[in-house]
Write a protein that holds these residues in place. Structure first.
Motif, PDB file in Angstrom:
ATOM      1  N   ASP A  67      -5.569   7.530  -2.981  1.00 41.63           N
ATOM      2  CA  ASP A  67      -4.868   5.930  -3.051  1.00 41.63           C
ATOM      3  C   ASP A  67      -5.820   5.311  -3.597  1.00 41.63           C
ATOM      4  OD1 ASP A  67      -3.015   7.477  -1.486  1.00 41.63           O
ATOM      5  OD2 ASP A  67      -3.875   6.697   0.359  1.00 41.63           O
ATOM      6  N   ASN A  93       3.139   9.522  -5.148  1.00 41.86           N
ATOM      7  CA  ASN A  93       4.068   9.328  -3.704  1.00 41.86           C
ATOM      8  C   ASN A  93       4.814   8.028  -3.812  1.00 41.86           C
ATOM      9  OD1 ASN A  93       3.410  12.146  -3.340  1.00 41.86           O
ATOM     10  ND2 ASN A  93       1.909  11.532  -1.919  1.00 41.86           N
ATOM     11  N   ARG A  94       3.834   7.012  -3.862  1.00 40.95           N
ATOM     12  CA  ARG A  94       4.276   5.652  -4.033  1.00 40.95           C
ATOM     13  C   ARG A  94       3.547   4.609  -4.450  1.00 40.95           C
ATOM     14  NH1 ARG A  94       7.375   3.294   0.380  1.00 40.95           N
ATOM     15  NH2 ARG A  94       6.965   4.950   1.725  1.00 40.95           N
ATOM     16  N   THR A  96       3.205   0.424  -5.175  1.00 43.46           N
ATOM     17  CA  THR A  96       3.688  -0.958  -4.739  1.00 43.46           C
ATOM     18  C   THR A  96       3.221  -2.001  -5.639  1.00 43.46           C
ATOM     19  OG1 THR A  96       3.716  -0.237  -2.376  1.00 43.46           O
ATOM     20  CG2 THR A  96       3.831  -2.354  -2.762  1.00 43.46           C
ATOM     21  N   GLY A 110       8.436  -2.270  -5.577  1.00 43.11           N
ATOM     22  CA  GLY A 110       7.837  -0.961  -5.303  1.00 43.11           C
ATOM     23  C   GLY A 110       8.775   0.200  -5.444  1.00 43.11           C
ATOM     24  N   THR A 112       9.202   4.922  -4.548  1.00 41.15           N
ATOM     25  CA  THR A 112       8.519   6.105  -4.074  1.00 41.15           C
ATOM     26  C   THR A 112       9.038   7.092  -5.188  1.00 41.15           C
ATOM     27  OG1 THR A 112      10.418   6.857  -2.761  1.00 41.15           O
ATOM     28  CG2 THR A 112       8.802   5.314  -1.852  1.00 41.15           C
ATOM     29  N   SER A 113       8.308   8.159  -5.237  1.00 38.30           N
ATOM     30  CA  SER A 113       8.762   9.306  -6.103  1.00 38.30           C
ATOM     31  C   SER A 113      10.373   9.583  -6.234  1.00 38.30           C
ATOM     32  CB  SER A 113       7.974  10.481  -5.948  1.00 38.30           C
ATOM     33  OG  SER A 113       8.169  11.068  -4.986  1.00 38.30           O
ATOM     34  N   GLU A 145      -0.413   5.200  -3.854  1.00 39.24           N
ATOM     35  CA  GLU A 145      -0.464   6.252  -2.886  1.00 39.24           C
ATOM     36  C   GLU A 145      -0.101   7.580  -3.457  1.00 39.24           C
ATOM     37  OE1 GLU A 145       0.613   4.599   0.974  1.00 39.24           O
ATOM     38  OE2 GLU A 145       1.605   3.042  -0.337  1.00 39.24           O
TER      39      GLU A 145
END
Length: 556
Positions: A67, A93-94, A96, A110, A112-113, A145
């Motif tokens: 991260d 994965n994420r 933001t 943001g 996520t995948s 992340e």
């Protein structure tokens, strides 16, 4: 000239694509960024206020996976809303995005995948709109992340307005659409030709282009746009799998395209091992990522490295066996090989990621597809020439087999094969040179052979073109023609009498003729016996004359 126009057109298109795609992908104002590993307790406000804690000198990939916080430089002065941030898609994965505005407020957006599909633009770039706000944005901060960080964290970030974004999407859509259309056309064209030619390299080439088409669909981000619910990390799994499939099918195409002698000995099993290794590494990467991500990526890079080592060996072997296709194959594959070398070097951390390098594979393979289609056209042309030559040789051999060598007329076998089964009544003339033994004794056997040649020419000239003329014995000739268009035996004799013979000797012939059907072998025997009796009657009457048997003789 046609080949030259094809070559120039292909190169011009490819170089245009090569420069246009990277340029389009960075449309906007490029941003430099700094990296800081994420630890608990960090807040966006504090990080915006402490930019000195970020590392701006170390390469992003040196930080490994995990991260991170990524801080942009201070943004250039921009006014109004509708701006977007563009950067290359990576395995995360994420993400933001925090935006600091001139009035001190911080807004966030943001994905996520799983939700990245709605933000995915062509060129596999993430296009994040900045939230609408009255004040101007002054700085950006990403919280990333679950980053694999194989090629970087935030790749080639740039800020663009609506117009720049639209120009980029239109240009990229045109370029990727052109490649897709070319791929479909090449597949259809080669499958159609394969139906006629049945050459092993044609389905192998179709498989190669199909894998490239699938790779372009995934690497360009078009698949993510078509299926917005597709997890972006799963798209990258498919991307790795199709790229490995493209490399393996390219080697398969080379193995079927070159002459078999190129891949004799150890090189054939070695190429099979490399193809299997590429497919295995691609499948393992797609199935198990992100488990031991760097180990999987190294395994895949080793498989590509094995391909790069094998290809020069193939080219050297092709040179050793003097392959007719070496120069064109080397021309088509020189750029993809060079690009693959750069991608492998990037995978091992020897060179940095760049926007051009990220697009280089599809660009080089577009060039390869066009030049390989040219190579296939050249191969098909050689096949056509070889088949035409073989057909001519076959025809010549058949003619030699059907022709009596001394006179050039049909021999007995060929004469019967063409004569039996002709419809309607046929007239058969049997001509025999009178006292031919005496001719040989007078002027020798060479002179006798020349007499036979003169007689053959006279007989051929005395009858219509569709008549069959053959030498069926030593000095015996047969003529077969339709009774409806028959010439008289006396007319044939007149033609023979008018021929000048070797040494000006006098040569005469006798002819027996008979008319009847000739549908089977029994008819032939009856017709021949009838004409032969007429010939015997002509000789008995003093030679140098013709006799024609009555039609009813056939039934006797």
């Amino acid at each position: 000239m046609a080949w030259l126009r094809w070559m120039i057109g292909a190169l011009a298109l490819t170089f245009g694509v090569a420069f246009a795609v990277p340029a389009a992908a960075v449309t906007g104002i490029p941003l430099s960024v700094c990296v800081r590993p994420a630890v608990s307790g960090q807040t966006p406000g504090a990080l915006f206020g402490q930019p000195r804690g970020f590392d701006c000198a170390t390469s992003q990939t040196r930080f490994g996976s995990g991260d991170f916080w990524i801080l942009s430089q201070r943004l250039p002065a921009i006014s109004g809303n509708g701006h977007t941030v563009r950067y290359g898609s990576t395995w995360v994965n994420r993400v933001t995005l925090f935006i600091l505005y001139a009035d001190g407020s911080i807004r966030r957006t943001g994905f996520t995948s799983r939700t990245a599909g709605r933000l995915l633009g062509l060129g596999a770039v993430i296009v994040q709109p900045l939230p609408r706000h009255d004040a101007a944005p002054v700085r950006l901060l990403w919280h990333v992340e679950g980053a694999a960080n194989l090629r970087g964290l935030i790749l080639g970030p740039a800020i663009a307005n609506h117009d720049q974004r639209d120009v980029t999407e239109i240009l990229l859509a045109a370029l990727y659409g052109a490649f897709g259309g070319m791929a479909i056309a090449l597949i259809v064209y080669n499958l159609a030709l394969w139906g006629a030619l049945r050459q092993a390299f044609q389905p192998a080439y179709c498989l190669l282009v199909l894998c490239l088409f699938a790779y372009a669909l995934t690497s360009s981000g078009a698949l993510g746009q078509l299926v917005p619910t597709l997890d972006n990390n799963d798209r990258q799994r498919l991307n790795a799998l199709f790229l490995a499939g493209s490399a393996a099918s390219a080697l398969l195409f080379a193995r079927t395209f070159f002459e078999r002698a190129v891949f004799t000995g150890w090189l054939r099993p070695a190429s099979t091992i490399v193809m299997a290794g590429l497919l295995f590494a691609g499948l393992v990467w797609a199935a198990f990522a992100p488990w031991h991500f760097h180990m999987l990526d190294t395994l895949l890079a080793i498989a590509y490295l094995a391909l790069l080592v094998l290809i020069p060996t193939v080219l050297f072997r092709a040179w050793r066996v003097r392959s007719k296709f070496l120069w064109l194959f080397a021309l088509a594959w020189s750029v993809p090989i060079a690009v693959a070398g750069l991608r492998v070097a990037n995978a091992f951390g020897l060179i940095e990621w760049s926007r051009w390098l990220d697009n280089s594979t599809i660009l080089s393979m577009a060039l390869e597809s066009m030049l390989s289609s040219l190579a296939i056209a050249y191969r098909i042309r050689l096949l056509s020439v070889e088949r035409d030559t073989a057909r001519e040789q076959e025809i010549a051999a058949r003619l030699l087999a059907d022709t009596e060598p001394l006179t050039g007329l049909l021999n007995r076998r060929a004469f019967l094969a063409q004569a039996i089964g002709r419809p309607g009544d046929q007239m058969l003339l049997i001509a025999d040179v009178d006292h031919f033994k005496r001719v040989n004794e007078t002027i020798g056997h060479d002179g006798g052979d020349e007499v036979l040649r003169v007689v053959a020419r006279a007989l051929r000239a005395a009858v219509p073109p569709d008549a069959l003329v053959a030498r069926i014995g030593g000095e015996e000739f047969a003529i077969l023609l339709d009774a409806a268009n028959a010439v008289t035996p006396d007319a044939v004799l007149d033609r023979l009498r008018g021929q000048r013979m070797p040494f000006d000797i006098v040569v005469t012939a006798s002819i027996g003729a008979c008319t009847g059907p000739l549908l089977n072998e029994t008819d032939w025997k009856l017709l021949y016996n009838c004409a032969d009796r007429a010939l015997f009657a002509a000789k008995a009457a003093g030679r140098d004359r013709a006799r024609e048997a009555p039609r009813l003789c056939i039934a006797a």
